[in-house]
Write an enzyme that holds these catalytic residues in place. Sequence first.
Site, short mmCIF file in Angstrom:
data_model
loop_
_atom_site.label_atom_id
_atom_site.label_comp_id
_atom_site.label_asym_id
_atom_site.label_seq_id
_atom_site.Cartn_x
_atom_site.Cartn_y
_atom_site.Cartn_z
N HIS A 25 0.84 -1.20 0.00
CA HIS A 25 0.00 0.00 0.00
C HIS A 25 0.88 1.25 0.00
O HIS A 25 1.24 1.75 1.07
CB HIS A 25 -0.91 -0.01 1.23
N GLU A 57 -17.23 -3.92 24.58
CA GLU A 57 -16.41 -5.12 24.74
C GLU A 57 -15.15 -5.08 23.87
O GLU A 57 -14.05 -5.41 24.30
CB GLU A 57 -17.22 -6.37 24.41
#
Lengths: 670, 670
Positions: free
Chosen positions: A35, A412
């Site tokens: 990338h 969470e």
Amino acid sequence: MTIEPATIDPARLQPMANAIRALSMDAVQAANSGHPGMPMGMADVATVLLDRHMKFDPARPDWADRDRFVLSAGHGSMLIYSLLNLSGYARPTMEEIANFRQLGSPCAGHPENFLLDGVECTTGPLGQGLAMAVGMAMAERHLNAKFGDELVNHRTWVVAGDGCLMEGINHEAIGLAGHLKLGHLNVLWDDNAITIDGGTDMSTSEDICARYEATGWHVVRCDGHDFASIDAALEEAKADPRPSLVACKTIIGKGAPNKQGTSATHGAPLGPEEISAARDVLGWDAGPFTVPADIEANWRAVGAKGAEASAAWDARLAASAHKDAFEAQMVGPSAGADAALQDYIRGLAAEPKKVATRKASEMALGPLTEKLPQLIGGSADLTGSNNTKTPSTTPFMADDYSGRYVYYGIREFGMAAAMNGMALHGGVTPYGGTFLIFSDYCRNAIRLSALQQVGAIYVMTHDSIGLGEDGPTHQPIEQVMSLRLIPNLLTFRPCDTIETAECWALAIKSTETPSVLALTRQGLPQLRGEGDEAWTGADNRCAKGGYRLQSAKAARKVVLVASGSEVALAADCAAALEEQGIGTDVVSMPCTELFDTQDAAYKADLLPSHALIVSIEAGVTQGWERYTGLSGLNIGIDRFGASAPADQLFAKFGLTPEAIVPQILNKLSN
Amino acid sequence: MTIEPATIDPARLQPMANAIRALSMDAVQAANSGHPGMPMGMADVATVLLDRHMKFDPARPDWADRDRFVLSAGHGSMLIYSLLNLSGYARPTMEEIANFRQLGSPCAGHPENFLLDGVECTTGPLGQGLAMAVGMAMAERHLNAKFGDELVNHRTWVVAGDGCLMEGINHEAIGLAGHLKLGHLNVLWDDNAITIDGGTDMSTSEDICARYEATGWHVVRCDGHDFASIDAALEEAKADPRPSLVACKTIIGKGAPNKQGTSATHGAPLGPEEISAARDVLGWDAGPFTVPADIEANWRAVGAKGAEASAAWDARLAASAHKDAFEAQMVGPSAGADAALQDYIRGLAAEPKKVATRKASEMALGPLTEKLPQLIGGSADLTGSNNTKTPSTTPFMADDYSGRYVYYGIREFGMAAAMNGMALHGGVTPYGGTFLIFSDYCRNAIRLSALQQVGAIYVMTHDSIGLGEDGPTHQPIEQVMSLRLIPNLLTFRPCDTIETAECWALAIKSTETPSVLALTRQGLPQLRGEGDEAWTGADNRCAKGGYRLQSAKAARKVVLVASGSEVALAADCAAALEEQGIGTDVVSMPCTELFDTQDAAYKADLLPSHALIVSIEAGVTQGWERYTGLSGLNIGIDRFGASAPADQLFAKFGLTPEAIVPQILNKLSN
């Protein structure tokens, strides 16, 4: 201390930034994958950051008071490899950069903390880098509260892309950071408006700055290709007491004249022609993986500045009244775990307790948190259900960072990632609670605990249909076995008070492997104690993962292997079988992963091939065949649960001696 | 059509709302578990909603043009059970409500779509209800674009709590909804500032309304205990072209004089004393599970209003030129799947293609999306990598809802939940793509697909170390086996073009069980075709989950069982073994779950006990012992991957004939 800033001199900085661009496009081209767009787009921002704002010493990547740099947009890994090399870290070498994404190179496709110093965490799964940075910033504030500015006073810098900000975990992470007023956390957003599929306007219409402001953040904008603008924004970010989002308006792939500003630069090599054109635009005459001496010297000078700061810190530490306590804090709690629990376990042996293992966990946490100051607990809004809070752990709040209990909120995934960040920061060992079913919500962060080799501890209660009335959405069925499948993770499912304490000790001592403690909602009898066969006092019997809890009285024909709440059930089944003259061992298996590492003789002794091996666990059976073979029997639940009182559910799903023993007798008679 | 509003008469409405309160507190008390606070807090809002705004007909819960009601805060399930009973649905009966949370009652702890009509989706895992509602609203707009206001013009109403809004998925869901301008989506936020751990100020400082506005939503506030205020807010919400957040300021547990406004009402029974006091405050003289006749009559009248609307809709459908097309759309695509692929598969047999299975999936999707208008595709920003877009599927955008391809953005969890919502809405069959590793990010939504029995299809590419350079963060190791553990989910891992097409057909035909297609990045040879042993033309050989692809030439001593990219490897190993005179079958196992349902004879024929069974899969080995037994051999990868070109990784991890064949020979000689 403040690092003396150099003057802003584009003539010096631009070639330094272009060195990042050249290395990035050349490395991606050589690998023929990667990338280039992000490192080329953020080269100018990163150059100003290291040159004028970041506190680091390439010679001492483990300096405790260094600023942390997190490349949350991990696919742009050539940015960090370039920065490490250019600023003078021992690695990666230029040869290693030239071997980007090749077998054996530490320059992996995404940055891996276990491959290179200076890579503070493993990133790539989007959003988690920033969320881990929140944990690092929390750890920094906590240690600062204990040890003061002289020893702990550093920042956490994050480079994040649109993907990191679009992921759900971003909401959790910035909500927590904003609430906790983590002013030493600074996020540099690579605002290039491009994703893999194309422009961000294909999938989002959000005002990101307004969202961050709504969440308690300070926001400042800059032109990500104007050095003075970047510098001013970073100054403002540092000055604000809130966490800061620095929105850096950039052009993805900046420097590639025909492809910049498009998704074509995001995840593919530019190609030789475009690279050649980029060299012209950038005025970069040097060949691949070559940095002209003057530019390299300027970069090395940036890195060299950190030596003075780190030496000054050494002097402060040597002179500090906190020296011993600070060093003990940084060493971690593992050496003290067994001793902290010794008296408690002895007490249990003398006076058995029938409690839920979530309660047993709270009981073990009492002495652990009292004696081990590095432990920082918390829960994702289930404190009273997870039993994670103890008297020693007062709340960690924006107005009191010395606390050791985090109210993570209903977050969470954000909690798990923050725990990773805390553990990676060092000086604290995090544990955090939620219902086991919600391991699904944070599963990839648990995986990153394992991949990054950190000793985070997940306290996951309500671990089966035993939770009862909440029903199938809340009843783990496949979760325990699914967690066992994650490499380098210990999944503990203790059966009583003593095993719970032993598993806690193992989890704390496991510094490079994270742990999950799967704990019951419902009460369980204590199965071990003085005088019992399996009681050995000082020995931690859970350390081998599985052990013989009860030996057959008659000649051994059957071995029942169970975990957690089903061990007592196995003992009841064994009693019924023995009544019929069928010798039956009971093996408690709190941790299959540890059992798997035992030698063949130990395994064969516990699970002999001539006996009928029967697994009993209130979850999916697949996976247990590893221990029972095809001629054994697997008792479990291979469907979703139901809403009803727990005892009725165990009966409904055949987890009673009345349902199990006949199956064993039937199997024996065939 | 607009439902004629009744006047706002608190004297009529308040007792109706109090009926919800009484049923909720009494049911939770009888069960001795549950959450009374939310239904008591939102009773007034819900009453106004049903009385004056929601379009529904209790006699026809499957009416296609009904408004959808989603209780995202699923723990407050007594709210929806009360509403269904009071407004005249056949179920739950009052007896079933009295058996709240008991075995066999449809009034489960959390609402389950498969237990009760009128429960549009299963909620409880926080945040997902709202995210599913986004999918329902998308489906509504799509069908509206195809069939017009006369047939499709309904709203999706959501009741959400602070937990739903704090979860990360909320960010993804509202980002998508805001971008797509889903004006028929209205979220009623139960703004009571209480979570389980205590006040929301313990864990968040967010300005939720500002965040929603930043994400393209319309926001309106109301006093959730003032009927006129609620009504005005709902009117405003309906009038705005954007999705709306209605912030309803409420008191949790409203009506319980001593506990209201505190977390004590959140998740525990109020207790007999407080219930008695609440009866006094509410003026509720009736005993438990008894609703005075006048109040019941008022509620029944609310429900009865829907009959006229649904009859009018029937008349419009009967007269519509779209009637046949609409009905075919609602029936779904399953009957057409085989026919759509027939010519394509025949072509493959005649002219084999070596392509990645992700490409093979795109090839199969060509005829499927062309011939099956119910299919709606998409990807979480990996369109070009997942190969999920076809010429037939134009973009689904705010200015063109007729499109059938969703650019979900970098929102895996939000995508999966939206897919569930679309499937539950009916009329569309969603498929959506991401990398297999990110099944971790949306795992609980996949679980909810399975639990809710919807046929969503997950296209998950880059399914092993075969993705190469991106490295361990992106390489699935435990994901395929972990997905196999979820009940009622089919995990397909096809080995070539033909299997990929067959698995697609099975996935589309599987209307009550969701499917995951695990697909490769790398090219794979086509292993079947005319003249080959395993080629049977019209038969879908994947339908049995596993089948013999190649029979041993010499006497069968070994059976190699493999999935996906390792089937070709198994064939190479078999060739090497046959060269040494060792008869070797190759079993392709694209779907272990389907294989597990075959009869014993079929299984024994494929995996005979006298042969050495060897599993080969580029993932964790645990779980394969179900097929190989303890005397077999399990070839796989029980550690994290690495960053390098794929072929080098297969060699590094021993997935080559050179590494595998000697292990087999060694095993045979022992």
